[in-house]
Design a protein around this motif. Structure first.
Motif, short mmCIF file in Angstrom:
data_model
loop_
_atom_site.label_atom_id
_atom_site.label_comp_id
_atom_site.label_asym_id
_atom_site.label_seq_id
_atom_site.Cartn_x
_atom_site.Cartn_y
_atom_site.Cartn_z
N ASN A 188 6.18 -1.77 -10.79
CA ASN A 188 5.56 -1.97 -12.20
C ASN A 188 3.78 -1.66 -11.76
O ASN A 188 3.23 -2.00 -12.57
N TRP A 189 3.68 -1.00 -10.77
CA TRP A 189 2.17 -0.86 -10.30
C TRP A 189 1.27 -0.44 -11.47
O TRP A 189 0.30 -0.76 -11.72
N THR A 207 -5.64 3.63 8.05
CA THR A 207 -4.21 3.62 8.15
C THR A 207 -3.44 3.62 7.09
O THR A 207 -2.54 4.54 7.05
N VAL A 208 -3.58 3.14 5.99
CA VAL A 208 -3.09 3.66 4.67
C VAL A 208 -3.22 5.13 4.40
O VAL A 208 -2.26 5.61 3.95
N LEU A 209 -4.28 5.67 4.59
CA LEU A 209 -4.43 7.13 4.36
C LEU A 209 -3.64 7.81 5.18
O LEU A 209 -2.70 8.80 4.69
N ASP A 259 3.91 5.33 -2.26
CA ASP A 259 3.44 3.91 -2.35
C ASP A 259 2.00 3.49 -1.57
O ASP A 259 1.28 2.74 -2.14
N ALA A 260 1.97 4.45 -0.60
CA ALA A 260 0.74 4.31 0.32
C ALA A 260 -0.49 4.72 -0.54
O ALA A 260 -1.49 4.40 -0.44
N PHE A 261 -0.24 5.57 -1.38
CA PHE A 261 -1.44 6.06 -2.24
C PHE A 261 -1.88 4.93 -3.13
O PHE A 261 -3.00 4.85 -3.27
N LYS A 262 -0.83 4.18 -3.50
CA LYS A 262 -0.94 3.09 -4.60
C LYS A 262 -1.88 1.95 -3.87
O LYS A 262 -2.91 1.57 -4.42
N ILE A 263 -1.35 1.75 -2.69
CA ILE A 263 -2.25 0.92 -1.83
C ILE A 263 -3.71 1.50 -1.86
O ILE A 263 -4.80 0.52 -1.76
#
Length: 341
Positions: free
Chosen positions: A41-42, A116-118, A136-140
């Motif tokens: 639901n982001w 790190t997320v990148l 999902d890492a792009f969302k973070i």
């Protein structure tokens, strides 16, 4: 890297380059259908998507910039006495704690977590994950960048309204400590240690700030910002708990053990107080250096610091237990020696 390039072993884009130390040690990845996204639901719930800018307004009578009971320095009798004796100075203590919180948030998210997320988002970190998890890492990344933005934005609004300067170290102490730890780390473990620090930072939990969300004595913009951050971070916690399982399954047993022995230090790097900065702040209020050292020693005795670390890291430790990291007796003893068990 804005003054902290050395933190990442001299590489100016470490999270974009292949983590060869991990690539050489991978086992089979988890199946695609094992991943249930915490970000379903982001688009409808993420702060960066739906929240308005939090704008600071002049305080009403009785309101402050943070809850005094959540400001360790304000709890010491010598500092608490300033509330009646020198109310303007006492207000500065509260405001500077807010600055510390916002600066910590902005720099952790921008300078550490998002690197790190990148790497996860671009598939270059050396840990294989399902495609949905990579997306999902792009969302973070968006979330964390926005957390850094709204923290810096609110800090600027507070400076404009109060004319109180922040006077914080340019490089937060947790980054300095992590940099020193990485200097002691064997080269083949350095990238993995960086990843583990992010997992630790994203899975620590403190319940204290939840009391601030509905506190009418705290400026609305402050409590709304804290609430916005916490709502997003709940999803991040769930994500990194899953990511840990993928990471751990792709390491050899020998590397798992070596990595697990480093985790207690990473937790304490994150949770231990910034003693030099706090002492410097106290002397700025007119106390001598000896008085500042006594105040800090009384506020942060070793047992209390260890108890706090154990409390906020309880869920983090459980995540590492769940992947078998503490099955090794030496590892469990290392956790215990740092007060985490």
């Amino acid at each position: 890297m804005c003054g902290t390039v050395g933190l990442f072993m001299g590489c100016s884009a470490v999270s974009l380059c292949p983590k060869q130390a991990l690539l050489d040690q991978r086992a089979e990845p988890a199946a695609e259908d094992e991943y249930v996204s915490p970000f379903r639901n982001w688009h409808a719930r993420a702060t960066v998507r739906v929240a308005r800018r939090r704008e600071l307004t002049p305080l009403e009578d009785g309101q402050g910039f943070f809850a005094p009971e959540l400001v360790p320095l304000a709890s010491h009798p010598l500092i608490a006495a300033l509330r009646e004796e020198r109310p303007d100075v006492y207000r500065d203590v509260i405001v500077r704690h807010l600055y510390r919180y916002l600066d910590f948030t902005a720099k952790l998210e921008h300078l550490v977590v998002n690197r790190t997320v990148l790497g996860i988002a671009h598939g270059t970190i050396g840990v294989r994950v399902p495609e949905a998890m990579r997306l999902d890492a792009f969302k973070i990344y968006c979330d964390e960048a926005y957390h850094a933005l709204f923290s810096a934005d609110l800090a600027g609004q507070v400076r404009e309204l109060t004319e109180v300067s922040a006077e914080l170290p340019r490089v937060p102490y947790f980054i300095t400590r992590l940099e020193r730890f990485l200097e002691e780390t064997p080269d083949d473990l350095a990238p993995l240690t960086e990843i583990l620090f992010v997992i630790v930072s994203e899975t620590l939990i403190t319940a204290q700030l939840s009391d601030l969300w509905n506190d009418p004595d705290v400026a609305p913009a402050v409590r709304e910002t804290v609430r916005d951050h916490a709502m997003d971070e709940g999803r991040h916690h769930a994500y990194f708990a899953i990511f840990l399982r993928h990471l751990w399954g792709q390491l050899t047993p020998a590397t798992r053990r070596r990595a697990a022995l480093r985790i207690p230090r990473l937790i304490r790097i994150f949770t231990d107080p910034d003693v030099p900065s706090i002492e410097k702040e106290i002397t700025g209020y007119g106390f001598s250096l000896d008085e500042a050292k006594r105040i800090v020693a009384e506020l942060f005795p070793d047992p209390a610091v260890a108890a706090y670390a154990k409390s906020v890291a309880r869920q983090t430790v459980r995540h590492f237990e769940s992947v078998g990291a503490l099955d090794d007796r030496q590892v469990s003893e290392e956790f215990a020696s740092h007060g985490l068990l």
